[in-house]
Scaffold this active site. Structure first.
Site, PDB file in Angstrom:
ATOM      1  N   GLU A 168       1.240  -1.096   0.382  1.00  0.00           N
ATOM      2  CA  GLU A 168       0.188   0.134  -0.058  1.00  0.00           C
ATOM      3  C   GLU A 168       0.767   1.045  -0.518  1.00  0.00           C
ATOM      4  O   GLU A 168       0.180   2.578   1.235  1.00  0.00           O
ATOM      5  CB  GLU A 168      -1.119  -0.304   1.391  1.00  0.00           C
ATOM      6  CG  GLU A 168      -2.056  -1.109   0.672  1.00  0.00           C
ATOM      7  CD  GLU A 168      -2.862  -0.995   2.446  1.00  0.00           C
ATOM      8  OE1 GLU A 168      -3.040   0.184   2.936  1.00  0.00           O
ATOM      9  OE2 GLU A 168      -4.077  -1.761   2.196  1.00  0.00           O
ATOM     10  N   ASN A 291      -5.249  -4.433  -2.498  1.00  0.00           N
ATOM     11  CA  ASN A 291      -5.977  -4.325  -1.159  1.00  0.00           C
ATOM     12  C   ASN A 291      -7.429  -4.061  -1.320  1.00  0.00           C
ATOM     13  O   ASN A 291      -7.164  -2.533  -2.113  1.00  0.00           O
ATOM     14  CB  ASN A 291      -5.042  -3.821  -0.547  1.00  0.00           C
ATOM     15  CG  ASN A 291      -3.562  -4.599   0.146  1.00  0.00           C
ATOM     16  OD1 ASN A 291      -3.667  -5.946  -0.542  1.00  0.00           O
ATOM     17  ND2 ASN A 291      -3.138  -4.373   0.686  1.00  0.00           N
ATOM     18  N   TYR A 293     -10.778  -2.525   0.123  1.00  0.00           N
ATOM     19  CA  TYR A 293     -11.698  -2.731   1.654  1.00  0.00           C
ATOM     20  C   TYR A 293     -13.467  -2.516   0.933  1.00  0.00           C
ATOM     21  O   TYR A 293     -14.414  -2.859   0.913  1.00  0.00           O
ATOM     22  CB  TYR A 293     -11.075  -1.677   2.603  1.00  0.00           C
ATOM     23  CG  TYR A 293     -10.354  -3.038   3.243  1.00  0.00           C
ATOM     24  CD1 TYR A 293     -10.846  -4.051   4.126  1.00  0.00           C
ATOM     25  CD2 TYR A 293      -8.957  -2.741   2.679  1.00  0.00           C
ATOM     26  CE1 TYR A 293      -9.421  -4.299   5.264  1.00  0.00           C
ATOM     27  CE2 TYR A 293      -7.681  -3.499   3.012  1.00  0.00           C
ATOM     28  CZ  TYR A 293      -8.182  -4.415   3.865  1.00  0.00           C
ATOM     29  OH  TYR A 293      -7.390  -5.085   4.826  1.00  0.00           O
ATOM     30  N   GLU A 352      -5.673  -8.419   0.458  1.00  0.00           N
ATOM     31  CA  GLU A 352      -5.945  -8.272   1.523  1.00  0.00           C
ATOM     32  C   GLU A 352      -7.853  -7.373   1.151  1.00  0.00           C
ATOM     33  O   GLU A 352      -7.666  -7.303  -0.286  1.00  0.00           O
ATOM     34  CB  GLU A 352      -5.095  -6.843   2.025  1.00  0.00           C
ATOM     35  CG  GLU A 352      -4.484  -6.420   2.451  1.00  0.00           C
ATOM     36  CD  GLU A 352      -4.323  -5.855   4.062  1.00  0.00           C
ATOM     37  OE1 GLU A 352      -4.921  -4.791   3.984  1.00  0.00           O
ATOM     38  OE2 GLU A 352      -2.632  -5.257   4.289  1.00  0.00           O
TER      39      GLU A 352
HETATM   40  C1  GBH Z   1      -4.797  -1.735   5.080  1.00  0.00           C
HETATM   41  O1  GBH Z   1      -4.973  -1.316   4.888  1.00  0.00           O
HETATM   42  C2  GBH Z   1      -3.181  -2.459   5.619  1.00  0.00           C
HETATM   43  O2  GBH Z   1      -2.542  -3.172   5.049  1.00  0.00           O
HETATM   44  C3  GBH Z   1      -3.034  -3.128   6.991  1.00  0.00           C
HETATM   45  O3  GBH Z   1      -1.377  -3.587   7.672  1.00  0.00           O
HETATM   46  C4  GBH Z   1      -4.791  -2.762   7.655  1.00  0.00           C
HETATM   47  O4  GBH Z   1      -4.377  -3.494   9.148  1.00  0.00           O
HETATM   48  C5  GBH Z   1      -5.747  -3.058   6.753  1.00  0.00           C
HETATM   49  O5  GBH Z   1      -5.887  -2.277   5.799  1.00  0.00           O
HETATM   50  C6  GBH Z   1      -7.086  -2.558   7.686  1.00  0.00           C
HETATM   51  O6  GBH Z   1      -6.574  -1.530   7.675  1.00  0.00           O
HETATM   52  O7  GBH Z   1     -12.186   6.195   5.278  1.00  0.00           O
HETATM   53  O8  GBH Z   1     -13.182   5.612   6.563  1.00  0.00           O
HETATM   54  O9  GBH Z   1     -13.631   4.567   4.940  1.00  0.00           O
HETATM   55  C7  GBH Z   1      -5.772  -0.461   4.545  1.00  0.00           C
HETATM   56  C8  GBH Z   1      -5.883   1.184   4.574  1.00  0.00           C
HETATM   57  C9  GBH Z   1      -8.680   0.993   5.006  1.00  0.00           C
HETATM   58  C10 GBH Z   1      -7.601   3.044   4.612  1.00  0.00           C
HETATM   59  C11 GBH Z   1      -9.177   2.177   4.090  1.00  0.00           C
HETATM   60  C12 GBH Z   1      -8.476   4.173   3.994  1.00  0.00           C
HETATM   61  C13 GBH Z   1     -10.998   4.311   3.918  1.00  0.00           C
HETATM   62  C14 GBH Z   1     -11.854   3.980   5.421  1.00  0.00           C
HETATM   63  N1  GBH Z   1      -7.345   2.181   3.960  1.00  0.00           N
HETATM   64  N2  GBH Z   1      -9.967   3.098   4.604  1.00  0.00           N
HETATM   65  S1  GBH Z   1     -12.880   5.310   5.252  1.00  0.00           S
END
Ligand code: GBH
Length: 446
Positions: A168, A291, A293, A352
């Site tokens: 990332e 990765n 989410y 991820e």
């Molecule tokens: C990953 O980061 C990392 O690689 C890992 O270490 C971590 O533990 C894992 O994910 C879980 O966080 O704007 O409020 O909807 C992901 C980082 C995740 C950052 C999604 C921005 C958006 C949140 N990203 N996030 S929001």
């Protein structure tokens, strides 16, 4: 959700889980490990609840038990990262053999259990000693990383064939050098731009040395990518969304795989680009690590001195959200996988995907995490749909095996398939563990 995901996966599809060094290892002061920029950030009290990674999941001592859990889960592959300050306490120069030996033991334990190690060189724990002499903001960092990569390639290349340079890129550069959400917590536009460029160069240099030292290496990088939408769909936020999209989704994969920076960022970064740089960054790769989410939101920065032109927005109030407030939108994952296949033309591994939140423990000690099971079901169904529509997805890793140190949020948010009691270090499988084990079993059997 009637989509049948028990059949129709590509042959040899890889199922795995991911973790990272600082988030699980603990043993922060043991066997010669020196501090990273995250130890420092914890000491500065910038973590929720005053938490730190000092002990974390004590994986450094309990890796055998953790590999046994992986075995029970039935995974094909395990993605972990090496802590740079454990193997090179000063970041360069003298090697700490005790640190190297820990990863020898881990790798051997994985192989003995038929689990393929996927080694990531950098999951954010830069040695503090290197930060003290400039860190990613100085061009020397490219050489430091190249030497570190050489050390690992020569040490583990006989047993490790799957290599990842960075995890990332845009999260740790943006959050660490533009927004003070990550170490080292600098908020300076020029430092940020330099860090982006040096990290890209370091990636390219590492690819070359891994290729040179590891016969049969399969090399990739891990990019966080998710749709960036204008907050509240407002016209005034559209330009901010386009800017954040360049930083978030394109600042690293575009130069690494297409050979150029996205236009607006490219203009800003130009003063730091030297002759030959773009060719050094753009090295042949074997896969794209994704990765993902959920979608993120951008808004215009109302600070009149804004140097970036965008600010972090919020998901719509009525959006489907995880317990952490992150938007859930599986169709965007499907579309992302299809787009990526066409844009970068590489096999994709989802390195991820997962869901944070709390868990409830019932009267029998069972850990109930139905919200996570629902999330994983929906996201794997979307991935399956993407594959049917032509996306070249070859594998999927859940974040994460264990509940762990969730960076600035400390130990509050839990992401594991396995619950960790941080007082006793007792591991307890959650409902999501059984769900994932069954999915893997059904696809392997098919
Ligand atoms: C990953 O980061 C990392 O690689 C890992 O270490 C971590 O533990 C894992 O994910 C879980 O966080 O704007 O409020 O909807 C992901 C980082 C995740 C950052 C999604 C921005 C958006 C949140 N990203 N996030 S929001």
């Amino acid at each position: 959700m009637s989509h049948d995901t028990t059949t129709g996966w590509p042959k040899d599809f890889v199922w795995g889980v991911s973790t990272s060094s600082y988030q699980i290892e603990g043993a922060a002061q043991e066997d010669g490990r020196a501090p990273s920029i995250w130890d420092t950030r914890c000491r500065l009290g910038k973590i929720a609840n005053g938490d730190s990674g000092d002990v974390a999941c004590d994986h450094y001592h309990r890796y055998r038990e953790d590999v046994a859990l992986m075995k029970e889960l039935g995974i094909d592959a395990y993605r972990f990262s090496v802590a740079w300050p454990r193997v090179l306490p000063k970041g360069k120069g003298a090697v700490n053999f005790k640190g190297l030996e820990f990863y020898d033991r881990l790798i051997d334990e994985l192989l003995a259990n038929d689990i393929e190690p996927w080694l990531c060189l950098y999951h954010w724990d830069l040695p503090q000693a290197l930060h003290d002499i400039g860190g990613w903001a100085v061009r020397d960092s490219v050489g430091w990383f190249e030497d570190y990569a050489t050390l690992l390639a020569r040490r583990y290349g006989d047993r490790v064939k799957k290599w990842i340079t960075f995890n990332e890129f845009s999260v740790f550069t943006l959050f660490g050098y533009a927004i003070d959400w990550s170490a080292p917590g600098i908020t300076d536009r020029d430092t940020h731009l330099k860090a982006i460029h040096h990290v890209n160069l370091a990636h390219g240099a590492a690819v070359d040395v891994i290729r040179a030292h590891v016969p049969g290496a399969v090399i990739g990088a891990v990019h966080n990518r998710q749709a960036v939408w204008p907050e509240h769909g407002k016209e005034e936020n559209k330009h901010a969304a386009a800017l954040l999209d360049e930083h978030w989704n394109r600042a690293f994969p575009d130069p690494q795989l297409l050979g150029y920076y996205p236009p607006m960022l490219g203009q800003a970064i130009e003063p730091y680009v030297q002759a030959g740089d773009m060719a050094r960054i753009c090295r042949p790769l074997d896969f794209f690590g994704l990765n993902h989410y959920g979608p993120i939101f951008a808004k215009v920065d109302d600070n009149p001195n804004s140097t970036w032109g965008f600010a972090w927005g919020e998901a719509p109030a009525d959006a489907d959200k995880s317990e952490l407030g992150w938007a859930i939108f599986p169709d965007a994952f499907r579309d992302e996988l299809i787009d990526l296949t066409h844009r970068y033309k590489l096999p994709i591994y989802v390195t991820e995907n997962g869901c944070g939140g709390g868990d409830t423990v019932d009267e029998n000690g069972q850990v109930i995490d139905n919200h996570r099971v629902t999330y994983l079901k929906r996201y794997t169904a979307s991935m399956h749909e993407a594959i049917e529509k032509g996306a070249d997805v070859r594998g999927y890793f859940v974040w994460s095996l264990l509940d762990n140190f969730e960076w600035g949020s400390g130990y509050g948010p839990r992401f594991g398939l396995v619950h960790v009691d941080y007082e006793t270090q007792k591991r307890t499988k959650k409902a999501s563990f059984d769900w994932y084990a069954n999915l893997i079993k059904s696809t392997h059997g098919a």
